[in-house]
Design an enzyme around this catalytic site. Structure first.
Site, short mmCIF file in Angstrom:
data_model
loop_
_atom_site.label_atom_id
_atom_site.label_comp_id
_atom_site.label_asym_id
_atom_site.label_seq_id
_atom_site.Cartn_x
_atom_site.Cartn_y
_atom_site.Cartn_z
N HIS A 221 -3.39 -0.93 3.95
CA HIS A 221 -2.15 -0.80 4.00
C HIS A 221 -1.78 0.82 3.46
O HIS A 221 -1.44 1.38 4.18
CB HIS A 221 -1.16 -1.65 2.83
N ASP A 222 -2.32 0.82 2.10
CA ASP A 222 -2.84 1.84 1.59
C ASP A 222 -3.54 2.95 2.34
O ASP A 222 -4.38 4.22 1.65
CB ASP A 222 -2.79 2.21 0.53
N THR A 223 -5.06 2.57 2.95
CA THR A 223 -6.01 2.94 3.23
C THR A 223 -6.32 2.97 4.71
O THR A 223 -6.57 4.28 4.95
CB THR A 223 -6.81 2.35 2.93
#
Length: 381
Positions: A221-223
């Site tokens: 998700h954040d990467t």
């Protein structure tokens, strides 16, 4: 001029985290996925009790591992997914249900997302049944494993580690939004953290049905999907060789909650893995049309369960995984991947009790449907 619907679309994309900054270096949290770690934060409560295995027709354990926000083609380009597909069945016609993330998670547990078009905290009334009700009615053990959740049954919106990063988000837990779970202390205790997972796999007490949510970096998700691939090589690949995790009667679904491009239909790269996959089907592609509701219908079909009276009874959206259907004699609808499929990338405009813009009453379940398990609506019992 931007139309109201286009504005809603843009807001949905902005709120999805699609444009978040991506980092590329995976950090291993422990020496092995079977080890506890201070990084996981939550202290373990020991292992789950050993229970009697309830045999299924095709598999005795079903595991779901969900990653985040990736188009089919982007996952297919990753060596980690290519290598895993060699050992399983690639589901080339598997689709998420809507956008953004949370509605997909709650739908996988309860058979509907009830119009939800956000990642806001919601609560779903206790009289709405979930997969937990179906499993417990047959004595089948279950759990969730949430990476970086600080305590079992944690009800907070998120949790920030001592390093200042928010790794855990409630929106990625499929069961915590249901009052039938979050208001029941026994059930709530089965929403467990990764230190608990280490104890359960080490003591061979993993349940028969469980859902795995990596943290906000490890799920991509954040990467991004390359980082998630590194996590899979660290976490899943070794566990596939561990008989306490992957027995000859284990079926594993590796999938994504949704794709990242809201402008195309919601196809996500998905693989069936585990000892229950027949040897002759490893490395093959199944182009049958599936959605997240198929995980519900397949579990019902395997264990002869009742149904939820929701979209798990939708014969268009809830095909049983074909190799399971072939072994149980269940008839799917024959739909294959391609044109003419339902659009499941629609967001924001679907009425429901969880949509404040298009509100609708809580719908009555379909009490007359017969699900893939051959049973009736669970609430009729």
């Amino acid at each position: 001029m931007i139309s109201p619907r286009a504005s809603l679309f843009v807001l949905s994309v902005l709120g999805s985290g699609v444009f978040s900054t991506k980092t590329t270096t995976f950090t291993q949290p422990a020496a092995a996925p079977t080890d506890t770690s201070t990084f996981y934060v939550g202290a373990s409560n020991g292992s789950l009790p050993k229970t009697t295995t309830v045999p299924g027709l095709v598999f005795d354990r079903f595991v779901q591992i969900w990653l985040e926000n990736t188009d089919y083609s982007d996952a297919a380009a990753q060596p980690a997914f290519q290598n895993l597909s060699k050992d399983g069945i690639t589901l080339s016609g598997y689709y998420a249900l809507t956008h953004p993330s949370e509605p997909n998670y709650i739908a996988s547990a309860g058979g509907s997302f009830w119009g939800l078009a956000s990642d806001d905290d919601v609560t779903i009334p206790a009289n709405v049944s979930t997969v937990v009700d179906l499993l417990e009615a047959k004595g089948i053990s279950w759990a969730e494993y949430e990476e970086n959740m600080p305590t079992d049954g944690y009800l907070g919106d998120s949790f920030t580690n001592p390093d200042g990063y928010t790794y855990y988000m409630r929106k990625h837990s499929p069961l915590v939004s249901y009052d039938s779970v979050n208001q029941n202390s026994t059930r709530l205790a089965r929403l467990r953290n990764f230190n608990d997972f280490a104890y359960d796999v080490g003591n061979n007490t993993l349940p028969q049905w469980f859902f795995v949510t990596p943290n906000m970096k490890d799920d991509g998700h954040d990467t991004g999907v390359a980082y998630a691939s590194d996590w899979l090589n660290y976490w899943l690949v070794p566990l596939l060789q561990d008989p306490n995790f992957n027995s000859a009667r284990t079926l594993i679904l590796l999938t994504f909650d949704e794709n990242s491009n809201y402008g195309i239909n919601n196809e996500v790269y998905s693989i069936l893995l585990g000892g229950a996959v027949p040897t002759n089907l490893k490395g093959t592609i199944d182009d049958t049309y599936y959605t997240h509701y198929s995980s519900l219908s397949t579990v019902q079909n395997n264990w002869g369960l009742d149904n939820l009276g929701q979209q798990d009874c939708n014969k268009t959206l809830a095909n049983v995984f074909q190799f399971v259907a072939d072994m149980t004699g269940y008839q799917n609808n024959g739909m294959k991947n391609g044109t003419g499929l339902p659009l499941t990338n629609i967001t924001g405009t679907i009425p429901g009790p969880l949509n404040p813009t298009y509100p609708a009453p809580w719908p009555a379940p379909n009490t007359s449907c017969v699900g893939a398990g051959g049973g009736g609506y669970i609430g009729s019992k």
